[in-house]
Write an enzyme that holds these catalytic residues in place. Structure first.
Site, mmCIF file in Angstrom:
data_model
loop_
_atom_site.group_PDB
_atom_site.id
_atom_site.type_symbol
_atom_site.label_atom_id
_atom_site.label_comp_id
_atom_site.label_asym_id
_atom_site.label_seq_id
_atom_site.Cartn_x
_atom_site.Cartn_y
_atom_site.Cartn_z
ATOM 1 N N HIS A 17 2.780 0.213 -2.231
ATOM 2 C CA HIS A 17 3.843 -0.709 -2.646
ATOM 3 C C HIS A 17 4.654 -1.151 -1.431
ATOM 4 C CE1 HIS A 17 3.827 1.761 -6.626
ATOM 5 N NE2 HIS A 17 3.237 0.618 -6.886
ATOM 6 N N SER A 127 0.155 5.036 -8.098
ATOM 7 C CA SER A 127 1.157 6.063 -8.413
ATOM 8 C C SER A 127 0.522 7.185 -9.235
ATOM 9 C CB SER A 127 2.313 5.449 -9.205
ATOM 10 O OG SER A 127 2.964 4.472 -8.450
#
Ligand code: ADP
Length: 159
Positions: A17, A127
């Site tokens: 990210h 994630s």
């Protein structure tokens, strides 16, 4: 001012990210990281915790803001004065769904989506995968900032 939104769940933020957000911050005057509030999905971290970690991880960039949103992404973009959504593409498997969403969003409101190729260092990273690695005691130090790894380990050890 040219603004872009980087949306996602960020449960928690990963180096993948951050790579996208950092690159986007060089292309736009301001980047707004939008943390999606999804009531039907409980995460490891609350929205406030995700925002707190994102703010800490992006504190080095002068032009990145972190906000939460619920409802339609295009409405959030309009409220923020952003004409562009930035999405990282990890693999072809990301593409089908991202294309559908991009086309829906431009149809709904004219908001453009720009796809940014993932840094190959992080092309397999998500994630969920980091959560699994940390949960079972693996070394996630290359994949998330140290403070995120520590918070994740503390949280997952509680459960
Ligand atoms: P995930 O849980 O799969 O990490 P998120 O919803 O938190 O997904 O991710 C938000 C957006 O960040 C995704 O739509 C994608 O564009 C981008 N992204 C996530 N992981 C990576 C990565 N490793 N490399 C590049 N972009 C990524």
């Amino acid at each position: 001012m040219r603004r872009a939104v980087c949306p996602g769940s960020f449960d928690p933020v990963t180096n993948g990210h951050l790579d996208i957000v950092g690159r986007a911050s060089q292309l736009f005057d301001e980047v707004i990281v939008g943390v999606l509030i999804n009531h039907s999905k409980t995460g490891v971290f609350t929205i406030e915790e995700r925002i707190e970690m994102l703010r800490e991880a992006t504190s080095g960039y002068g032009n990145v803001r972190v906000e939460s949103f619920h409802g339609l992404l295009v409405d959030f973009c309009r409220a923020q004065g952003a004409a562009v959504v930035i999405k990282g593409l990890r693999a072809v498997s990301d593409f089908d769904y991202e294309l559908q969403m991009a086309q829906m969003n431009i149809g709904l409101s004219g908001v453009e989506t720009l796809f940014m190729p993932t840094n190959p260092l992080y092309s397999f990273l998500s994630s969920s995968l980091v959560k699994d690695v940390v949960k079972w005691g693996g070394d996630a130090s290359s994949y998330v900032p140290d403070f995120v790894r520590e918070r994740l380990a503390a949280r997952l050890r509680q459960n």
